[in-house]
Design a protein around this motif. Sequence first.
Motif, short mmCIF file in Angstrom:
data_model
loop_
_atom_site.label_atom_id
_atom_site.label_comp_id
_atom_site.label_asym_id
_atom_site.label_seq_id
_atom_site.Cartn_x
_atom_site.Cartn_y
_atom_site.Cartn_z
N ALA A 18 0.68 -1.03 0.00
CA ALA A 18 0.08 -0.16 0.12
C ALA A 18 0.97 1.16 0.24
O ALA A 18 0.65 2.58 -0.74
CB ALA A 18 -0.71 -0.13 1.19
N LYS A 19 1.92 1.06 1.05
CA LYS A 19 2.75 2.34 1.05
C LYS A 19 3.55 2.73 -0.11
O LYS A 19 4.93 3.59 -0.46
CB LYS A 19 3.55 2.68 2.08
CG LYS A 19 2.81 2.87 3.00
CD LYS A 19 3.68 2.70 4.53
CE LYS A 19 4.99 3.15 4.32
NZ LYS A 19 4.88 4.79 4.95
N GLY A 20 3.81 1.49 -0.73
CA GLY A 20 5.22 1.40 -1.94
C GLY A 20 6.70 1.54 -1.27
O GLY A 20 7.13 2.14 -1.63
N ARG A 21 6.80 1.20 -0.33
CA ARG A 21 7.63 0.66 0.54
C ARG A 21 9.43 0.04 0.90
O ARG A 21 8.43 -0.98 0.30
CB ARG A 21 7.13 0.98 2.45
CG ARG A 21 8.68 1.13 2.93
CD ARG A 21 7.29 0.44 4.42
NE ARG A 21 8.73 0.29 5.80
CZ ARG A 21 8.40 1.61 6.70
NH1 ARG A 21 8.13 2.24 6.31
NH2 ARG A 21 9.25 1.22 7.96
N PRO A 22 10.05 0.40 0.28
CA PRO A 22 11.26 -0.47 0.23
C PRO A 22 11.05 -2.00 0.73
O PRO A 22 11.47 -1.99 2.79
CB PRO A 22 12.06 -0.68 0.33
CG PRO A 22 11.99 1.35 0.21
CD PRO A 22 11.23 1.41 0.68
N PRO A 37 3.89 1.39 10.50
CA PRO A 37 5.13 2.44 10.23
C PRO A 37 3.99 3.34 9.86
O PRO A 37 2.74 3.95 10.00
CB PRO A 37 5.28 1.70 8.63
CG PRO A 37 4.57 1.31 8.23
CD PRO A 37 2.96 0.37 9.26
N SER A 38 4.33 5.15 9.28
CA SER A 38 3.32 5.95 9.41
C SER A 38 2.57 5.50 7.61
O SER A 38 3.15 5.25 6.75
CB SER A 38 4.74 7.01 9.19
OG SER A 38 5.08 7.31 7.50
N ALA A 39 1.98 6.21 7.95
CA ALA A 39 0.49 5.80 6.76
C ALA A 39 0.34 6.63 5.86
O ALA A 39 -0.56 7.70 5.05
CB ALA A 39 -0.76 5.79 7.28
N ASN A 40 1.89 6.74 5.12
CA ASN A 40 1.65 8.15 3.56
C ASN A 40 1.69 6.92 2.68
O ASN A 40 2.94 5.81 2.78
CB ASN A 40 2.78 8.97 4.23
CG ASN A 40 4.36 8.52 4.91
OD1 ASN A 40 3.52 8.12 5.91
ND2 ASN A 40 5.12 8.30 3.83
N LEU A 41 2.39 7.17 1.32
CA LEU A 41 3.34 6.80 0.10
C LEU A 41 4.20 7.09 1.18
O LEU A 41 4.63 8.16 1.14
CB LEU A 41 2.63 7.50 -0.83
CG LEU A 41 1.47 6.57 -1.24
CD1 LEU A 41 0.90 8.19 -2.56
CD2 LEU A 41 1.13 5.71 -1.78
N PRO A 60 5.72 13.08 2.76
CA PRO A 60 5.79 14.19 4.69
C PRO A 60 4.64 13.11 5.86
O PRO A 60 3.76 12.08 5.03
CB PRO A 60 5.18 14.81 4.58
CG PRO A 60 5.33 15.61 2.96
CD PRO A 60 4.81 14.38 2.68
N SER A 61 4.84 12.23 6.64
CA SER A 61 3.50 11.51 7.61
C SER A 61 2.24 12.38 7.85
O SER A 61 2.77 13.24 7.76
CB SER A 61 4.32 11.35 8.58
OG SER A 61 5.24 10.06 8.66
N PRO A 62 0.75 11.26 7.67
CA PRO A 62 0.43 11.97 7.65
C PRO A 62 0.30 12.72 9.30
O PRO A 62 0.20 12.28 9.76
CB PRO A 62 -0.66 10.99 7.53
CG PRO A 62 -0.18 10.06 8.15
CD PRO A 62 1.57 10.33 7.58
N THR A 74 15.15 8.57 0.70
CA THR A 74 14.77 9.55 0.53
C THR A 74 13.42 10.24 1.59
O THR A 74 12.77 9.09 1.15
CB THR A 74 14.76 10.81 -0.98
OG1 THR A 74 15.23 10.02 -1.58
CG2 THR A 74 14.63 11.90 -0.73
N HIS A 75 13.08 10.83 2.12
CA HIS A 75 11.68 11.13 3.43
C HIS A 75 11.44 12.91 2.81
O HIS A 75 11.88 13.29 2.88
CB HIS A 75 12.13 11.13 4.91
CG HIS A 75 12.07 9.58 5.05
ND1 HIS A 75 12.97 8.66 5.25
CD2 HIS A 75 10.67 8.42 6.10
CE1 HIS A 75 12.81 7.65 6.17
NE2 HIS A 75 11.39 7.94 5.82
N TYR A 76 9.87 12.71 3.08
CA TYR A 76 9.64 14.02 3.26
C TYR A 76 10.59 14.96 2.49
O TYR A 76 9.48 15.76 2.64
CB TYR A 76 9.66 15.17 4.48
CG TYR A 76 10.39 14.02 6.15
CD1 TYR A 76 9.20 12.63 6.55
CD2 TYR A 76 11.55 13.66 6.33
CE1 TYR A 76 9.06 11.79 7.12
CE2 TYR A 76 11.90 12.64 7.45
CZ TYR A 76 10.33 11.73 7.39
OH TYR A 76 10.22 10.68 8.68
MG MG Z 1 7.32 6.50 7.94
#
Ligand code: MG
Length: 343
Positions: free
Chosen positions: A53-57, A141-145, A149-151, A232-234
């Motif tokens: 859902a997040k496209g997270r590695p 994890p944080s509920a963002n793509l 930025p974290s929601p 890379t974040h945010y």
């Molecule tokens: Mg996060």
Amino acid sequence: METKLLRGEQEKDLQEAARLLHAGETVAFPTETVYGLGANALDADAVRKIYQAKGRPSDNPLIVHIYDKKQLNTLTEHVSETAQQLMDAFWPGPLTLIFQKKQDAIPDCVTGGLDTVAVRMPNHPVALRLLQLADLPIAAPSANLSGKPSPTAVAHVQHDLDGRIAAIVAGGNCTVGVESTVLDLSGETPVILRPGGVTKEQLEQVTGKPVRYAAPFASAEETPRAPGMKYTHYAPEAPVYICTGTPEEAAEKISHQLKPHKGKAGVMLSAETLRLLKNKDENLVVNLGSRNDLKQITSSLFAALRYFDNSDVEAIYTESFPTEEIGAALMNRLQKAAGSKKI
Ligand code: MG
Ligand code: TXA
């Protein structure tokens, strides 16, 4: 998939959210730091849905959320005296502790294959009630793509994940506004892998020992201790520039940038610096709050970055803040958003 919107203050909605977690689905919920995207930490298929859902590695491990310290027994065999002290002082709260993982306690996909597990007890009535009703360790994890930025508001979660997850539990805005502090206690000196809601000064006061920050992550080849730190974040779509110096100096530098600015610019500043700013017409300006209240500024940051992402600004200008107390987490997130671009 249709994403259900559930109300955090309604017991029957929380029961529905707990049922979905038991059924192996993903549910976003509010915490005091940021919204999290939860799944049953004992169910590898459910946890994989988070990454999807997040496209997270998949090598970036998740934090396991609990509502009762007793649940720790199922995750780790060893809780040090320092860990005990810190839990007593800061749980429930924005502090994540890294423990040696109990063998076969949780699937590898939760911990990215590491032999340690990150655990936290959030300080939010909705999160705690949901965790209690589910009575499962919840990976979240944080509920963002990934990369956004974290929601810190339910609208942020809907923007990123509507249609991709089973449900969102709404529960107002997150008060801390940046993620939890991640602390590694494996060595002599406790090491902050990610600065967050609990500060270095608070940790030192409780442990009576010096605490240090992990060295900033240097290269893509190096394996950082918090694997999340290498991504890379945010980073908003427009480049972010941190204008250094006193409020007077920062205002002067930004006013100068705005004068010949071709497209629209975004400006996010403290109330004090904003008062000194010239040439702000036709640009998007966000007042983050007073420099005397860095907690307020910190909790406004992610919403401001998202506001600019939904606009047509071509550059974003901000100022730098003192790095004591919560300022360390604030500047860490600002620097990540800016990718070290300074003026
Ligand atoms: Mg996060
Ligand atoms: O405030 C928070 O911590 C929020 C809310 C939802 O609780 N959660 C959050 O999760 O920020 P996430 O996945 O966005 O960030 C988790 C961070 C990452 O930097 C990850 O690499 C690190 O914690 N981490 C997780 N497990 C770890 C471990 N075993 N060792 C070292 N770092 C770990």
